[in-house]
Design a protein around this motif. Structure first.
Motif, PDB file in Angstrom:
ATOM      1  N   UNK A 120       0.765  -1.014   0.005  1.00  0.00           N
ATOM      2  CA  UNK A 120       0.017   0.068  -0.004  1.00  0.00           C
ATOM      3  C   UNK A 120       0.863   1.318   0.025  1.00  0.00           C
ATOM      4  N   UNK A 121       2.002   1.122   0.712  1.00  0.00           N
ATOM      5  CA  UNK A 121       2.666   2.344   0.717  1.00  0.00           C
ATOM      6  C   UNK A 121       3.334   2.787  -0.515  1.00  0.00           C
ATOM      7  N   UNK A 122       4.052   1.554  -1.167  1.00  0.00           N
ATOM      8  CA  UNK A 122       4.575   1.650  -2.789  1.00  0.00           C
ATOM      9  C   UNK A 122       3.511   2.181  -3.514  1.00  0.00           C
ATOM     10  N   UNK A 123       2.250   2.028  -3.408  1.00  0.00           N
ATOM     11  CA  UNK A 123       1.123   2.592  -4.277  1.00  0.00           C
ATOM     12  C   UNK A 123       1.051   3.879  -4.008  1.00  0.00           C
ATOM     13  N   UNK A 124       1.021   4.455  -2.397  1.00  0.00           N
ATOM     14  CA  UNK A 124       1.033   5.802  -2.227  1.00  0.00           C
ATOM     15  C   UNK A 124       2.188   6.813  -2.696  1.00  0.00           C
ATOM     16  N   UNK A 125       3.166   5.904  -2.704  1.00  0.00           N
ATOM     17  CA  UNK A 125       4.395   6.714  -3.413  1.00  0.00           C
ATOM     18  C   UNK A 125       4.157   6.846  -4.906  1.00  0.00           C
ATOM     19  N   UNK A 126       3.603   5.928  -5.482  1.00  0.00           N
ATOM     20  CA  UNK A 126       3.481   6.065  -7.058  1.00  0.00           C
ATOM     21  C   UNK A 126       2.795   7.152  -7.287  1.00  0.00           C
ATOM     22  N   UNK A 127       1.550   7.451  -6.424  1.00  0.00           N
ATOM     23  CA  UNK A 127       0.535   8.315  -6.800  1.00  0.00           C
ATOM     24  C   UNK A 127       1.531   9.791  -6.478  1.00  0.00           C
ATOM     25  N   UNK A 128       2.012   9.777  -5.398  1.00  0.00           N
ATOM     26  CA  UNK A 128       2.821  11.068  -5.119  1.00  0.00           C
ATOM     27  C   UNK A 128       4.062  11.300  -6.380  1.00  0.00           C
ATOM     28  N   UNK A 129       4.375  10.322  -6.768  1.00  0.00           N
ATOM     29  CA  UNK A 129       5.482  10.686  -8.022  1.00  0.00           C
ATOM     30  C   UNK A 129       4.484  11.078  -9.263  1.00  0.00           C
TER      31      UNK A 129
END
Length: 143
Positions: A120-129
């Protein structure tokens, strides 16, 4: 966001071309259906030739897979450059393997060992990027 849905390993010496990638997409579609049912999912991939070929684009439409296009010159949006794959590369590099089966076992073990919050954190990082990339009108984003 809870984990890896589908994982495949190529035979030694095999490369990914459009035909092979389409086969993977077909297997992924079946797996998504069995895991998610009717829930929506989004496939993100980079601009590699096998991902952008006419055959692949046709297959994506036929399989009704929703995709997130990858802007040119944005390698930091590729999960292989920042998320699980980066950690996996470090993990694999610190071990010695006698054969491919040992590598596959370690990759599977690493995947199963991650908590759903990790993904889930990886997906949030992707959204931020992605937001940063959109705010810059697609210009190159530094890591």
């Amino acid at each position: 966001m809870k984990g890896v849905v589908h994982m495949e390993f190529l035979e030694h010496g095999q490369t990914v071309n459009s035909e092979r990638y389409i086969s993977t997409l077909q297997a992924l579609k079946l797996r998504l259906r069995s895991v998610l049912g009717d829930k929506d999912s989004i496939l993100q991939y980079n601009n590699a030739r096998q991902h952008t070929s006419r055959q692949t684009q046709y297959a994506l439409r036929q399989l009704e897979l929703t995709t997130l296009l990858h802007p040119a010159y944005s390698p930091n949006l590729a999960p292989s450059e920042f998320f699980w794959f980066l950690q996996l590369k470090r993990y694999l590099k610190s071990h010695h393997y006698d054969n491919d089966e040992e590598v596959i076992a370690h990759v599977r073990r690493s995947c199963r060992g991650q908590l759903s919050e990790f993904f889930a954190d990886g997906v949030r990082q992707l959204v931020k990027r992605w937001r940063l990339c959109v705010d810059l009108n697609g210009d190159y984003v530094e890591k």
